[in-house]
Design a protein around this motif. Structure first.
Motif, PDB file in Angstrom:
ATOM      1  N   UNK A 174      15.914  -9.564   6.877  1.00  0.00           N
ATOM      2  CA  UNK A 174      14.951  -8.607   7.401  1.00  0.00           C
ATOM      3  C   UNK A 174      13.518  -8.924   6.982  1.00  0.00           C
ATOM      4  N   UNK A 175      13.358  -9.498   5.805  1.00  0.00           N
ATOM      5  CA  UNK A 175      12.018  -9.821   5.354  1.00  0.00           C
ATOM      6  C   UNK A 175      11.445 -10.995   6.153  1.00  0.00           C
ATOM      7  N   UNK A 176      12.317 -11.992   6.348  1.00  0.00           N
ATOM      8  CA  UNK A 176      11.877 -13.150   7.123  1.00  0.00           C
ATOM      9  C   UNK A 176      11.549 -12.722   8.553  1.00  0.00           C
ATOM     10  N   UNK A 177      12.382 -11.825   9.072  1.00  0.00           N
ATOM     11  CA  UNK A 177      12.198 -11.306  10.425  1.00  0.00           C
ATOM     12  C   UNK A 177      10.819 -10.658  10.564  1.00  0.00           C
ATOM     13  N   UNK A 178      10.475  -9.835   9.593  1.00  0.00           N
ATOM     14  CA  UNK A 178       9.197  -9.124   9.654  1.00  0.00           C
ATOM     15  C   UNK A 178       8.022 -10.094   9.531  1.00  0.00           C
ATOM     16  N   UNK A 179       8.206 -11.070   8.644  1.00  0.00           N
ATOM     17  CA  UNK A 179       7.134 -12.030   8.442  1.00  0.00           C
ATOM     18  C   UNK A 179       6.903 -12.827   9.721  1.00  0.00           C
ATOM     19  N   UNK A 180       7.995 -13.223  10.357  1.00  0.00           N
ATOM     20  CA  UNK A 180       7.876 -13.979  11.604  1.00  0.00           C
ATOM     21  C   UNK A 180       7.132 -13.154  12.656  1.00  0.00           C
ATOM     22  N   UNK A 181       7.534 -11.862  12.744  1.00  0.00           N
ATOM     23  CA  UNK A 181       6.880 -10.995  13.729  1.00  0.00           C
ATOM     24  C   UNK A 181       5.388 -10.871  13.415  1.00  0.00           C
ATOM     25  N   UNK A 182       5.095 -10.685  12.150  1.00  0.00           N
ATOM     26  CA  UNK A 182       3.710 -10.518  11.730  1.00  0.00           C
ATOM     27  C   UNK A 182       2.878 -11.754  12.068  1.00  0.00           C
ATOM     28  N   UNK A 183       3.481 -12.912  11.813  1.00  0.00           N
ATOM     29  CA  UNK A 183       2.760 -14.156  12.086  1.00  0.00           C
ATOM     30  C   UNK A 183       2.539 -14.362  13.571  1.00  0.00           C
ATOM     31  N   UNK A 184       3.348 -13.663  14.404  1.00  0.00           N
ATOM     32  CA  UNK A 184       3.150 -13.792  15.856  1.00  0.00           C
ATOM     33  C   UNK A 184       2.226 -12.701  16.368  1.00  0.00           C
ATOM     34  N   UNK A 185       1.554 -11.997  15.445  1.00  0.00           N
ATOM     35  CA  UNK A 185       0.578 -10.993  15.876  1.00  0.00           C
ATOM     36  C   UNK A 185       1.171  -9.649  16.213  1.00  0.00           C
ATOM     37  N   UNK A 186       2.399  -9.420  15.765  1.00  0.00           N
ATOM     38  CA  UNK A 186       3.030  -8.131  16.029  1.00  0.00           C
ATOM     39  C   UNK A 186       2.758  -7.205  14.851  1.00  0.00           C
ATOM     40  N   UNK A 187       2.421  -5.943  15.158  1.00  0.00           N
ATOM     41  CA  UNK A 187       2.092  -5.001  14.082  1.00  0.00           C
ATOM     42  C   UNK A 187       3.343  -4.587  13.310  1.00  0.00           C
ATOM     43  N   UNK A 188       3.319  -4.787  12.021  1.00  0.00           N
ATOM     44  CA  UNK A 188       4.433  -4.314  11.197  1.00  0.00           C
ATOM     45  C   UNK A 188       3.851  -3.533  10.023  1.00  0.00           C
ATOM     46  N   UNK A 189       4.707  -2.780   9.325  1.00  0.00           N
ATOM     47  CA  UNK A 189       4.250  -2.079   8.129  1.00  0.00           C
ATOM     48  C   UNK A 189       4.090  -3.067   6.985  1.00  0.00           C
ATOM     49  N   UNK A 190       3.676  -2.559   5.820  1.00  0.00           N
ATOM     50  CA  UNK A 190       3.595  -3.416   4.646  1.00  0.00           C
ATOM     51  C   UNK A 190       4.981  -3.563   4.062  1.00  0.00           C
ATOM     52  N   UNK A 191       5.340  -4.782   3.672  1.00  0.00           N
ATOM     53  CA  UNK A 191       6.682  -4.958   3.119  1.00  0.00           C
ATOM     54  C   UNK A 191       6.660  -6.029   2.043  1.00  0.00           C
ATOM     55  N   UNK A 192       7.669  -6.053   1.256  1.00  0.00           N
ATOM     56  CA  UNK A 192       7.754  -7.043   0.184  1.00  0.00           C
ATOM     57  C   UNK A 192       9.221  -7.281  -0.146  1.00  0.00           C
ATOM     58  N   UNK A 193       9.543  -8.490  -0.544  1.00  0.00           N
ATOM     59  CA  UNK A 193      10.884  -8.757  -1.048  1.00  0.00           C
ATOM     60  C   UNK A 193      10.875  -8.503  -2.544  1.00  0.00           C
ATOM     61  N   UNK A 194      11.913  -7.851  -3.029  1.00  0.00           N
ATOM     62  CA  UNK A 194      11.915  -7.487  -4.450  1.00  0.00           C
ATOM     63  C   UNK A 194      13.229  -7.880  -5.124  1.00  0.00           C
ATOM     64  N   UNK A 195      13.131  -8.138  -6.423  1.00  0.00           N
ATOM     65  CA  UNK A 195      14.300  -8.531  -7.213  1.00  0.00           C
ATOM     66  C   UNK A 195      14.660  -7.500  -8.264  1.00  0.00           C
ATOM     67  N   UNK A 196      13.754  -6.535  -8.504  1.00  0.00           N
ATOM     68  CA  UNK A 196      13.997  -5.637  -9.634  1.00  0.00           C
ATOM     69  C   UNK A 196      13.376  -4.272  -9.371  1.00  0.00           C
ATOM     70  N   UNK A 197      13.772  -3.330 -10.202  1.00  0.00           N
ATOM     71  CA  UNK A 197      13.213  -1.983 -10.094  1.00  0.00           C
ATOM     72  C   UNK A 197      11.718  -1.976 -10.418  1.00  0.00           C
ATOM     73  N   UNK A 198      11.316  -2.846 -11.329  1.00  0.00           N
ATOM     74  CA  UNK A 198       9.891  -2.924 -11.675  1.00  0.00           C
ATOM     75  C   UNK A 198       9.067  -3.248 -10.433  1.00  0.00           C
ATOM     76  N   UNK A 199       9.605  -4.184  -9.644  1.00  0.00           N
ATOM     77  CA  UNK A 199       8.859  -4.577  -8.441  1.00  0.00           C
ATOM     78  C   UNK A 199       8.830  -3.447  -7.414  1.00  0.00           C
TER      79      UNK A 199
END
Lengths: 422, 661
Positions: free
Chosen positions: A122-147
């Motif tokens: 899903x993260x890669x999907x969003x990034x791809x969409x974003x790079x193609x000029x499609x509006x997406x929300x802010x997102x991040x991939x995370x590994x921990x609760x701190x993140x």
């Protein structure tokens, strides 16, 4: 509006002979039935255990464990290619990359496989969409609760003064597994406590900002890179009730939506098959992309499409997924551009609202409603109601059909608050 | 508003039209896609079952059900595989099952009426099926009130509608006979818990009234009298309390005739009248000399009573109340078995009277009694124990899969009653049952609950309520410890669990690791050589033999393994050699296919025993114990006898196993 108009469409004509069978990845009785109805040869690739059932029905079948990816995975391609398979169609989320791998070898085009992976992350999907000029929300991939915690704080800091005016002044963020289907594993984060409660095995995953607005999905049947049919499905209350085709609000921006879907198809390089994206329409009339799937949508949306538009969407999926399909075959199946639907179909997923239930009891008001079509509810299995996982374990649905989308929306909201189990 | 109602009249989609469309769709669907529409049909049918017209509409369409594939690929697919005994469960089931079961009955009704045909079920057979199903569901047919019915009234009304339709459509001429037979068979087994028997008699009496038939009423009269109309005085008294008062004014002759009548009906039917308890308690106080007659004791029993009169009086005072009246029969049989003269038993029963019972077993013991009942947990447990001691073959497992525990209790009651009492005391007071497995301690309180524990049937006797959960845990633990040894675990578990009464030799033709059947002929020969009087060299069974059966359905297909005890092998009156066995499922009338139908009476059975011709029994056997020092001449068993068993085995349960030969 007569019941007759919501009837199942006739099977229609058989398709012209093809140069070989298609491979259907995953066990889907609906799709196999559709293939049989239109006379499309196929090989069923199904999880182990289903093969004897299908062999009894004379279906060519290859048993396969889709969960195991190892050095023997190429054997599936070899088996299918030995059987003369010319293209494969994914029917479930889990088989999308398998179809990508097989089709990339069949077409000798490696990027088909890499593109298919976009649907599984899903993260890669969003990034791809974003790079193609499609509006997406802010997102991040995370590994921990701190993140997660940092993301949650930053999003809320950024919204100071302009963010949605929520009860406690907090804008929630969403946590989603990278590769699960639809709403499975989704967690809404509203507070530090929510973050502390995240299970250890939820990581790695992605977090994204909350998008406000009207959520809806599209079902775009794409053949040869062109959208042949576009349904807009309105989430009246996400996970509870939806309306197909959408009401006048969304229909009025249909061309804008069509443009977005076409852009998406291009960004993900989908030439054949089904795209099932989800969008949010915000107060300014802007479309924000949520996520997209390349398989049969959940929530019985295909049933609603069949009722509302009068064609078998499973046949539509097959024809669109098949590069050899001819123009006239597509024209015969799909309604013409501009043709109005037979009516609006909607469903209401029923979740018992009580802790303990004894009997199914559909309110008379609902049954007597002129839009009431059918239901698939049965008597409760256990008197203790299980807690919900995704939107998966509702007890069944009630289906409505009628000419007026506004009235439909009204009754859905009303009936959603009733008890169907006592 | 106006347009709305107009719309409603003209356009409201009818469930029936929707059903018809679905039936058309499923008919056209390829077999693999039938399942896509079955759910929707069941939902629509469920709605239709809610009224008479809807039921009729469904019935009109029933001839199509098989053809369109409504039951395709499910347990109801082939009507020849269905069993009348499962209808009751099906119609009351949760989820979609109750509707599917009702649809299956409509299909059967259509077969019975000749509206459609099935290659494996003739109209007569369908009719017989419906007859049997109706006879077993009189409570549903009559709408008898129950807790479950109050909880789920809709489901019970649907079931009643379906059964009424069956009653209206097929003249249920044989129904009376079937019901009487069912009552007779249940009564013949002398179960400790007589609730099922009594509710069947009640329902049947009600049916007799509505049908206005005399045959049924006459046939039931002794049961009716045993239940609530046994004697002159009890007839005029409305309850045991009033009856008790009327006894004060009774003459000695009256008391004598009351005693004889009560005892006579009890021994004839196995049913005890609540007033009987009042009579016994009264006699204890003032006419002890009539106790023997009021218990209907035989000569041996009278002598025992003479020896132990004080013990009997105290048992009556502590345990025999209107609520525990069924224990009277158990008391009488316990006395006749001479058990009260065994100090350990007498002592054990006294302990039950005054020990503290732990909270959990107390709750379970008292669960069945009403609010205004004054019966204590000790009384309930003591009464239940009298049942188990008096009726070792009347122990039932109810609907729980705990046949191993039930047959253990039966064996101990017969041959080690003091051991059984020790276990009851320990389970009720300390919530522990301890055993040893190959030198290592196995204690129930240290073991995890068995997988069925939360679903145990609460309709069993008081001792089972207290003891079975412990025994089941131990059985599972011993099975776990014995697993993987390459032979059937029962070889080690049975002697460890049941005790030294189980012989150490063990035979089974099934390899537990591969599931393969091998040396089956030798297995059969060994069974003959150890159990058949012509070949076993005079070594009759002394103790019940815990054996494993592979139970099959009407078509001879494997249902599953079942634990029973082989009690004895003997010739019946007609000179046929039969195997007599204790089957804890209390469902004596079964049909295992190939003409194999265990009987519970009429072939020399002691109440509670089931029996089969020796070879038929052998054909369903897959595990038994034997004494290796008491083996007869296996080689002398004629080939034809062995072959007959082999054929029956291979063509029934044997179809579900790979064979080595």
């Amino acid at each position: 509006m007569e019941l007759a108009t919501a009837k199942r469409p006739a099977p229609g004509e058989k398709v012209a002979p093809r140069s070989g069978p298609m491979a259907l990845l995953g066990y889907s009785a609906e799709t196999m039935e559709a293939a049989m109805r239109i006379g499309l040869d196929f090989v069923a690739v199904v999880p182990n255990g289903f093969e004897s059932l299908l062999e009894k029905d004379g279906v060519p079948v290859v048993p396969w464990d889709f969960n195991r990816r190892n050095e023997e995975s190429h054997l599936l391609y070899e088996e299918l290619s030995r059987r003369g398979v010319r293209w494969s169609v994914p029917l479930y989320e889990e088989t999308v990359e398998w179809a990508g791998a097989i089709n990339s070898r069949l077409a000798d085009s490696p990027q088909i496989f890499t593109h298919s992976l976009l649907f599984r992350d899903k993260a890669m999907m969003k990034r791809r969409a974003q790079m193609s000029g499609i509006r997406v929300g802010v997102f991040e991939e995370v590994d921990s609760r701190t993140q997660v915690h940092r993301f949650f704080r930053r999003v809320n800091d950024a919204l100071v003064g302009v963010g949605p005016d929520r009860e406690n002044g907090v804008s929630p963020v969403h946590l989603k597994p990278i590769s699960a289907a639809g709403s499975v594993g989704h967690v809404l984060i509203r507070s530090d406590e929510d973050i502390a409660a995240i299970a250890d095995d939820a990581f790695p995953c992605m977090v994204e900002s909350h998008l406000d607005g009207q959520e809806f999905s599209c079902e775009a049947f794409i053949h040869d890179g062109k959208v042949r049919f576009l349904n807009i499905n309105e989430y009246v209350h996400l996970g509870h009730c939806q309306l197909t085709p959408a009401g006048p609000g969304l229909q009025s921006i249909r061309s804008q939506i069509m443009q977005e879907v076409e852009r998406l198809a291009k960004a993900f390089d989908v030439r054949h098959g089904l795209l099932h994206p989800e969008y949010f329409l915000d107060a300014d009339g802007e479309l924000n992309f949520g996520e997209v799937a390349n398989r049969v949508p959940g929530g019985h949306i295909f049933d609603l499409i069949e009722m509302a538009h009068g064609f078998d969407p499973f046949a539509g999926l097959l024809l669109c997924s098949d590069p050899e399909t001819r123009e006239d075959e597509l024209e015969k199946l799909f309604p013409a551009v501009g043709e109005s639907p037979r009516g609006h179909a909607a469903n209401l997923m029923v979740y018992p609202r009580k802790q303990r239930v004894r009997e199914l009891c559909i309110p008379e008001e609902v049954r007597e409603d002129p839009y009431f079509m059918k239901h698939d509810l049965v008597e409760p299995m256990i008197s203790k109601v299980p807690s919900r996982e995704g939107f998966g374990n509702h007890y069944g649905q009630i289906v409505f059909f009628g000419p007026d989308p506004l009235r439909m929306r009204e009754i859905l909201k009303k009936y959603e608050d009733l008890d169907y189990y006592v | 508003m106006n347009t709305n109602s107009q719309q409603k009249a003209s356009s409201k989609p009818q469930t029936l039209a929707w059903l018809d469309e679905l039936l058309g769709t499923i008919e056209d669907a390829p077999p693999l896609a039938k399942g896509r529409y079955q759910g929707a049909i069941v939902s629509a049918a469920g709605d239709l079952l809610d009224n008479e017209q809807g039921l009729r509409d469904l019935y009109d369409r029933a001839p199509r059900f098989d053809k369109v594939g409504l039951f395709h690929a499910g347990p109801w697919e082939n009507p020849a595989d269905l069993r009348p005994s499962l209808v009751s469960h099906g119609l009351r089931a949760e989820g979609a099952v109750s509707t599917i079961e009702a649809l299956s009955e409509l299909r059967m009704l259509s077969l019975a009426m000749g509206f459609h045909e099935h290659p494996e079920v003739k109209a007569e057979e369908a009719k017989e099926f419906l007859l049997q199903a109706t006879a077993r569901n009189l409570d549903l047919l009559l709408g008898t009130d129950s807790e479950d019915r109050q909880r789920r009234p809709k489901i019970f009304k649907r079931a009643q509608r379906v059964l009424r339709l069956i009653q209206d459509e097929v003249a249920l001429e044989g129904l009376e006979k079937v019901i009487l037979e069912e009552v007779r068979v249940l009564s013949a087994q002398r179960p400790i818990v007589t609730d099922r028997l009594q509710s069947l008699v009640h329902s049947a009496l009600e049916l007799a009234e509505t049908l206005d038939t005399h045959t049924l009423g006459d046939g039931l009269s002794k049961y009716r009298r045993a239940m609530d109309d046994a004697t002159d005085l009890s007839r005029s008294a409305r309850n045991p309390g009033e009856y008790r008062r009327s006894l004060r004014d009774a003459t000695l002759e009256q008391l004598q005739s009351e005693s004889q009548a009560m005892a006579g009906l009890m021994h004839e039917t196995g049913i005890c009248n609540p007033c009987h308890s009042a009579l016994l308690r009264y006699l204890c106080e003032s006419h002890g000399e009539l106790l023997g007659s009021a218990l209907g004791l035989n000569q041996l029993g009278l002598a025992e009573l003479d020896q132990n009169e004080e013990a009997v009086r105290s048992l009556i005072r502590v345990a025999i109340f209107p609520e525990t009246a069924p224990a009277i029969y158990g008391l009488a049989r316990t006395i006749e078995r001479g058990l009260l003269s065994r100090p350990a038993v007498a002592q054990g029963l006294r302990r039950l009277t005054d020990m503290d019972i732990a909270a959990e077993p107390r709750r379970e013991l008292l669960a069945g009694f009403s609010d205004d009942s004054a019966v204590t947990a000790n009384a309930a447990l003591l009464a239940g124990t009298l049942g188990v001691l008096g009726q070792p073959l009347g122990i039932g497992q109810g609907s729980s899969p705990t046949c191993q525990s039930a047959r253990g209790m039966s064996l101990w009651s017969l041959h080690a009653p003091n051991l059984l009492l020790d276990m009851v005391v320990s389970a009720a007071r300390n919530e522990i049952v301890e055993m040893e497995f190959e030198g290592a301690r196995v204690a129930s309180n240290e073991l995890p609950p068995s997988e069925y524990e939360s679903r145990f049937d609460s309709g069993v006797d008081a001792v089972s309520k207290v003891l079975v959960r412990h025994l089941d845990r131990i059985y599972q633990e011993m099975s776990r410890r014995a697993a993987g040894r390459g032979e059937d675990t029962h070889k080690w578990v049975n002697p460890a669990m049941y005790g030294r009464w189980v012989a150490r030799g063990f035979a089974s033709p099934i390899d537990p690791l591969t599931g393969r059947v091998s040396f089956y002929r030798g297995f059969v020969r060994r069974f003959f050589a150890t159990h058949h009087p012509e070949f076993h060299g005079g070594h009759d069974l002394v103790y019940p033999n815990p054996v494993g059966l592979l139970v099959t359905d009407v078509s001879g297909r494997l249902i599953g393994p079942h634990a029973v005890s082989l009690q004895r092998v003997a010739q019946d009156e007609k000179g046929e050699l039969r195997a007599y066995f204790f089957n804890p499922n209390n469902d004596g009338r079964q049909d295992w296919g190939q003409g194999i139908r265990p009987s519970v009476s009429g072939n020399g059975e002691i109440p509670g025993e089931s029996s089969l011709p020796f070879e038929d029994f052998a054909s369903r056997l897959y595990a038994f114990h034997y004494n290796p020092y008491e083996e007869g001449d296996a080689f002398a068993v004629p080939d034809e006898s062995v072959e007959a068993v082999v054929v029956k085995a291979r063509e029934s349960w044997g179809r579900s196993y790979p064979w080595a030969e």
